[in-house]
Design a protein around this motif. Structure first.
Motif, short mmCIF file in Angstrom:
data_model
loop_
_atom_site.label_atom_id
_atom_site.label_comp_id
_atom_site.label_asym_id
_atom_site.label_seq_id
_atom_site.Cartn_x
_atom_site.Cartn_y
_atom_site.Cartn_z
N GLU A 52 0.81 -1.12 0.11
CA GLU A 52 0.09 0.11 0.04
C GLU A 52 0.82 1.36 -0.02
O GLU A 52 1.73 1.43 0.66
CB GLU A 52 -1.01 0.13 1.44
N SER A 80 -1.75 -1.01 -3.89
CA SER A 80 -3.03 -0.44 -3.14
C SER A 80 -2.74 1.11 -2.95
O SER A 80 -1.61 1.36 -2.62
CB SER A 80 -3.49 -1.12 -2.00
N ASN A 136 -4.63 4.83 -1.95
CA ASN A 136 -5.75 5.52 -1.16
C ASN A 136 -6.24 6.74 -2.25
O ASN A 136 -5.46 7.55 -2.44
CB ASN A 136 -5.29 6.23 0.19
N THR A 153 -5.12 -1.67 -6.75
CA THR A 153 -6.31 -1.67 -6.09
C THR A 153 -6.44 -0.19 -5.63
O THR A 153 -5.81 0.28 -4.82
CB THR A 153 -6.34 -2.64 -4.80
N GLU A 210 -8.25 2.11 -2.92
CA GLU A 210 -8.84 2.04 -1.62
C GLU A 210 -9.70 3.39 -1.49
O GLU A 210 -9.16 4.56 -1.50
CB GLU A 210 -7.85 2.09 -0.43
N THR A 248 -12.92 5.28 0.79
CA THR A 248 -13.74 5.20 2.02
C THR A 248 -15.09 5.31 1.93
O THR A 248 -15.76 5.74 0.77
CB THR A 248 -13.11 6.32 3.09
N SER A 284 -11.48 -1.45 -3.37
CA SER A 284 -11.60 -1.69 -2.09
C SER A 284 -12.23 -0.65 -1.28
O SER A 284 -12.29 0.56 -1.36
CB SER A 284 -10.01 -1.88 -1.40
N ASP A 339 -11.99 0.96 2.01
CA ASP A 339 -11.05 1.26 3.13
C ASP A 339 -11.77 1.56 4.51
O ASP A 339 -12.84 1.93 4.48
CB ASP A 339 -10.21 2.32 2.91
N ASP A 340 -11.08 1.29 5.69
CA ASP A 340 -11.53 1.75 7.02
C ASP A 340 -13.09 1.34 7.28
O ASP A 340 -14.05 1.61 7.63
CB ASP A 340 -11.71 3.16 7.32
N GLU A 345 -12.85 -5.71 -2.82
CA GLU A 345 -12.49 -5.80 -1.42
C GLU A 345 -12.82 -5.01 -0.32
O GLU A 345 -13.37 -3.93 -0.49
CB GLU A 345 -10.86 -5.59 -1.65
N LYS A 357 -11.76 -3.81 3.52
CA LYS A 357 -10.58 -3.39 4.35
C LYS A 357 -11.10 -3.10 5.88
O LYS A 357 -11.70 -1.99 5.97
CB LYS A 357 -9.54 -2.52 4.01
N GLU A 375 -6.63 -4.85 8.53
CA GLU A 375 -5.55 -4.13 9.02
C GLU A 375 -5.26 -3.75 10.48
O GLU A 375 -6.34 -4.15 11.26
CB GLU A 375 -5.59 -2.57 8.32
#
Ligand code: C2E
Ligand code: MG
Ligand code: MG
Ligand code: MG
Length: 286
Positions: A62, A119, A121, A151, A153, A155, A181, A183-184, A202, A204, A240
């Motif tokens: 990442e 990955s 963000n 990927t 990521e 939110t 993905s 995230d969070d 995905e 996370k 994570e």
């Protein structure tokens, strides 16, 4: 001084507001300079696949941005990404991240001789930028990268604050061939039900859920349940914030696909990732 403040609330607040506005203004100028002078750099944190092999294998990395100021301080993203997001500067900063991370990934794959995932963000503001799908496609092509290795990521807030628009943007991004993905996951206001309707690859799980695992049986059960549900929906799961062996041992009992955390690897310069990959390759062929 406290009594004084409360007797002059307006004066206090307006001074405080002015100070905050000045700070924002200064940070804005500094960030614009930082873009021009290339003061940003990337660290990469390994993400490990939780297969049967031991130790776990690095499946991807990442990219995490850092800012080295002219004074020599390194500033972490929490201290400037929210501001960059508000001012819109995250768009040029994010484009730099994409170009730089893709370039590093291409070199990493060449030197390692095997595919490695990446990955990145993407903040809510970037997500809504109409140019994003094109930028991604351009950089994939320029670096001759198989799209499925990348990927994005995103939110929950990026997706669920603009739900109607989000589906269209997600489809445009998916059309470039990259993975998406969330995230969070779990700390925002999305629900597993809503996930069903989105083209996600995905999930996370936010590290907040892992803090008391395995001591808290409730938290442990929550993580197991999210993992199971994601698997039912056909979405792969990354957990994570793995900091202890006990957390790793617990995750091995679940169907979680990948893990990330300080126990197995902190964010580090790309050279260290390269060395880690070489190490594991040498030990597996020995
Ligand atoms: P994130 O994407 O959820 O990244 C995970 C953060 O948790 C990273 O912090 C990482 O260093 C930290 N972390 C990883 N494993 C552990 C662990 O085991 N324990 C603990 N306590 N922390 C762990 P970092 O690098 O400071 O990044 C913070 C956030 O800033 C990221 O959260 C992401 O939302 C944002 N960010 C970072 N780089 C970028 C970027 O290039 N673009 C955008 N838009 N946002 C970024
Ligand atoms: Mg992330
Ligand atoms: Mg996260
Ligand atoms: Mg985070």
């Amino acid at each position: 001084t406290h009594a004084k403040r409360s007797s002059q609330p307006f004066l206090f607040y307006s001074k405080e507001h002015t100070r905050q506005a000045q700070n924002r203004f200064t940070l804005d100028i500094q960030l614009r300079k930082a873009i021009k002078k290339q003061e940003f750099f990337l660290h990469f944190q390994p993400i490990f696949s939780l297969g049967k092999e031991y130790p776990p294998r690095i499946a991807s990395v990442e990219a995490l941005i850092r800012w080295k100021t002219p004074k020599g301080e390194t500033i972490c993203p929490a201290d400037f990404i929210p501001h960059a997001e508000q001012s819109g500067l995250i768009v040029p900063i994010g484009e730099w991240v994409i170009a730089e991370a893709f370039r590093h990934l291409s070199l990493l794959i060449q030197s390692h001789g095997q595919p490695i995932g990446l990955s990145i963000n993407i903040s809510p503001r970037q997500f809504r930028d109409h140019h994003l799908p094109l930028r991604i496609a351009e950089q994939l092509k320029r670096n001759a990268l198989p799209p499925a290795l990348v990927t994005l990521e995103i939110t929950e807030s990026a997706v669920f604050e603009h739900e109607e628009q989000a589906l269209e943007i997600l489809q445009q991004l998916k059309a470039t061939g990259v993975r998406i993905s969330l995230d969070d996951f779990g700390v925002g206001n999305s629900s597993l039900f809503k996930l069903k309707h989105l083209p996600l690859d995905e999930l996370k799980i936010d590290r907040a859920f892992m803090v008391d695992v395995p001591e808290s049986s409730a938290d442990t059960e929550i993580v197991s349940t999210i993992v199971k549900t994601a698997r039912i929906l056909g979405i792969s799961v990354v957990v994570e914030g793995i900091e202890t062996q006990a957390q790793l041992d617990f995750l091995r009992t679940t169907e979680c696909d990948c893990i990330q955390g300080f126990l197995l690897g902190r964010p580090m310069p790309i050279e260290n990732i390269q060395a880690l990959l070489k190490q594991t390759q040498d030990s597996s062929t020995a």
